[in-house]
Enzyme design. Structure first.
Site, PDB file in Angstrom:
ATOM      1  N   HIS A  29       0.842  -1.177  -0.179  1.00  0.00           N
ATOM      2  CA  HIS A  29      -0.090  -0.019   0.080  1.00  0.00           C
ATOM      3  C   HIS A  29       0.831   1.247  -0.058  1.00  0.00           C
ATOM      4  O   HIS A  29       0.265   2.387  -0.294  1.00  0.00           O
ATOM      5  CB  HIS A  29      -0.937   0.072   0.996  1.00  0.00           C
ATOM      6  CG  HIS A  29      -0.355   0.323   2.616  1.00  0.00           C
ATOM      7  ND1 HIS A  29      -0.168  -0.791   3.350  1.00  0.00           N
ATOM      8  CD2 HIS A  29       0.117   1.298   3.157  1.00  0.00           C
ATOM      9  CE1 HIS A  29       0.450  -0.171   4.438  1.00  0.00           C
ATOM     10  NE2 HIS A  29       0.554   0.925   4.296  1.00  0.00           N
ATOM     11  N   ASP A  87       0.104  -7.452   1.288  1.00  0.00           N
ATOM     12  CA  ASP A  87       0.812  -6.123   1.601  1.00  0.00           C
ATOM     13  C   ASP A  87       2.248  -6.307   1.495  1.00  0.00           C
ATOM     14  O   ASP A  87       2.941  -5.282   2.364  1.00  0.00           O
ATOM     15  CB  ASP A  87       0.179  -5.601   2.824  1.00  0.00           C
ATOM     16  CG  ASP A  87       0.300  -4.248   3.027  1.00  0.00           C
ATOM     17  OD1 ASP A  87       0.273  -3.595   1.849  1.00  0.00           O
ATOM     18  OD2 ASP A  87       0.295  -3.504   4.019  1.00  0.00           O
ATOM     19  N   SER A 137       4.721   2.564   7.868  1.00  0.00           N
ATOM     20  CA  SER A 137       4.376   1.297   6.945  1.00  0.00           C
ATOM     21  C   SER A 137       5.835   0.923   5.890  1.00  0.00           C
ATOM     22  O   SER A 137       6.105   1.773   5.405  1.00  0.00           O
ATOM     23  CB  SER A 137       3.292   1.774   6.361  1.00  0.00           C
ATOM     24  OG  SER A 137       2.054   1.753   7.078  1.00  0.00           O
TER      25      SER A 137
END
Length: 465
Positions: A168, A198, A273
């Site tokens: 993402h 992911d 992230s």
């Protein structure tokens, strides 16, 4: 400088340290705090405040200074265990203890998987392996081309420039810039990724980069100490936060996709992230992936999540070699979650499961005998109530694994033997479940097929599965 007035410290802007013009006026009373505060006045001819105070006799003022300084020394002496003594000029018998402790020097140790390291040592040994990722993309908003930007983190997997991050972080990016701790910048190419897990792999043209050491996430226990290094908010680059493992094998749902996560109370924010989660040996045991900032409109703290490295390490190597996950279990259907409304409208006896809108020709689903209108209710002994359940279950298998499906068909329950297929290669690098499991665009409209089969009406959102 600071002058003492009845055990109060005040400030004067006089260079010689003197007080006001009436400094020799005798002081005969002891006003309360409120009365003393009323003596403060600000002179308009000065940029800062000038404190006008009634003076005390020099001997009294000196005594008060000594008493106050002695009190400070007593307090400081209780905190500072030892060290040099600094004699205060003009204050008889007063001194301040200064520590002579030598600052700890952080040595950069090699991560060997056997030696526990301090937090400072883990940071020093790994910060050069962490990268800042900045992406830009062009999107169409009401017919206008709009430039967007996003940022995240990543880590160097190999010395020749392979970098791991979250899918993402780079999803939809037209350009990807990677910045190292020493300031070196590279334009990165997207090797491939998988949205279901992911994960994404980037490649930069570089050599002799410092790579991380992967650990064993299966050995993590609740209470183990972990550290995250990344770029919170996209601006506070190469920050480290620490905490403990709050839960292992935590099943959470992120935007409809189920994940198996390591839960931690280490501070994790947007921008973290894709960054690494380290154990106390300096090994990467997870990829920081998500943080719940709210739950049921309640603000929460101390909830961070990381993808266990053991769950995706083989997939990362597969992406490095082939550009996508080649052994990913593949079913070949387009389906959606069964609902009570659908069951009532179309006279089904069940209200849960995965309704099959269509079956891809030549797929594992077709070979197993699945048909349009079937409802999958179990995979082996695991209950399937929604499309998310099927997606999560599929992650536990690889291509070639055999399972038994429990299927509702025409008012009866049947069992079918299925061998998971292999995800087909696509021209695009985006490996979403819909891109992997549906036929080429334009071959069918699943909603039209649903209407054809049932005569129209309300339906759930379809997904590949």
């Amino acid at each position: 400088m600071y002058n003492d007035e009845k055990n109060l410290y005040h400030y004067t802007y006089r260079k010689d340290g003197s007080e006001t013009a009436d400094s020799h006026e005798p002081y005969n009373s002891h006003p309360g705090v409120d009365e003393q505060l009323n003596n403060y006045q600000t002179a308009s001819s000065h940029k800062g405040p000038v404190v006008e105070m009634k003076s005390v006799k020099k001997s009294n003022r000196t005594a008060v200074k000594i008493a106050a300084m002695a009190l400070c020394c007593a307090l400081l002496g209780g905190v500072v265990g030892g060290g040099a003594v600094w004699a205060m000029s003009g204050s008889e018998g007063s001194s301040i203890n200064l520590s002579n402790r030598t600052a700890t020097q952080v040595s950069i140790k090699e991560v060997d998987g056997k030696t526990e390291m301090t937090d400072a040592e883990i940071y020093a040994a790994n910060v050069n392996s962490v990268v800042s990722i900045n992406c830009s993309a062009t999107t169409n908003v009401f017919g206008q081309q709009v430039q967007t930007a996003s940022s995240g983190s990543g880590f160097v997997l190999t010395s020749d420039g392979y970098i791991v991050t979250n899918y993402h972080v780079i999803d939809g990016a037209s350009s990807i810039q990677v910045t190292m701790y020493n300031g070196d910048e590279y334009t990165a190419a997207l090797v491939g990724g998988d949205e279901d897990y992911d994960i994404a792999v980037l490649k930069v043209k570089a050599a002799d980069l410092q790579a991380v050491t992967l650990g064993d996430s299966d050995t993590m226990n609740v209470g183990d100490h972990v550290l995250a290094i990344g770029n919170p908010l996209g601006e506070l680059t190469f920050s480290m936060s620490g905490g403990m493992v709050s839960c292992v094998n935590r099943a959470i749902n992120v935007d409809g996709t189920p994940f198996n996560m390591i839960q931690t109370d280490a501070s994790i924010n947007p921008g973290n992230s894709g960054g690494p989660l380290f154990n106390s040996y300096g090994e990467v045991v997870g990829i920081v992936s998500a943080k719940y900032s709210s739950y049921s409109h309640e603000s929460v703290e101390g909830l961070g999540f990381a993808i266990p490295i053991n769950d995706v390490s083989a997939m990362i190597q597969d992406i490095m070699t082939n550009g996508y996950v080649t052994n990913k279990a593949y079913l070949g259907i387009f389906g959606g979650s069964m609902t009570e409304q659908m069951a009532a409208q179309y006279r089904y006896d069940i209200t849960e499961g995965v309704f099959i809108y269509s079956v891809e020709e030549g797929s594992a689903a077709e070979k197993a005998g699945l048909q349009m209108g079937d409802v999958i209710t179990k995979v082996d002994d695991h209950e399937i109530t929604t499309m998310e359940d099927l997606t999560a279950m599929k992650k536990q298998y690889s291509a070639g694994d055999a399972v038994t499906l429990t299927v509702y068909r025409g008012g009866e329950t049947i069992r079918l033997e299925l061998t998971w297929g292999t995800a087909p290669a696509r021209d695009e690098t985006k490996q979403t479940s819909s891109a992997q499991d549906q036929t080429q665009p334009g071959d069918y409209d699943p909603y039209d097929l649903f209407d054809y089969f049932f005569g129209g009406g309300q339906r759930s959102q379809g997904q590949a599965g």
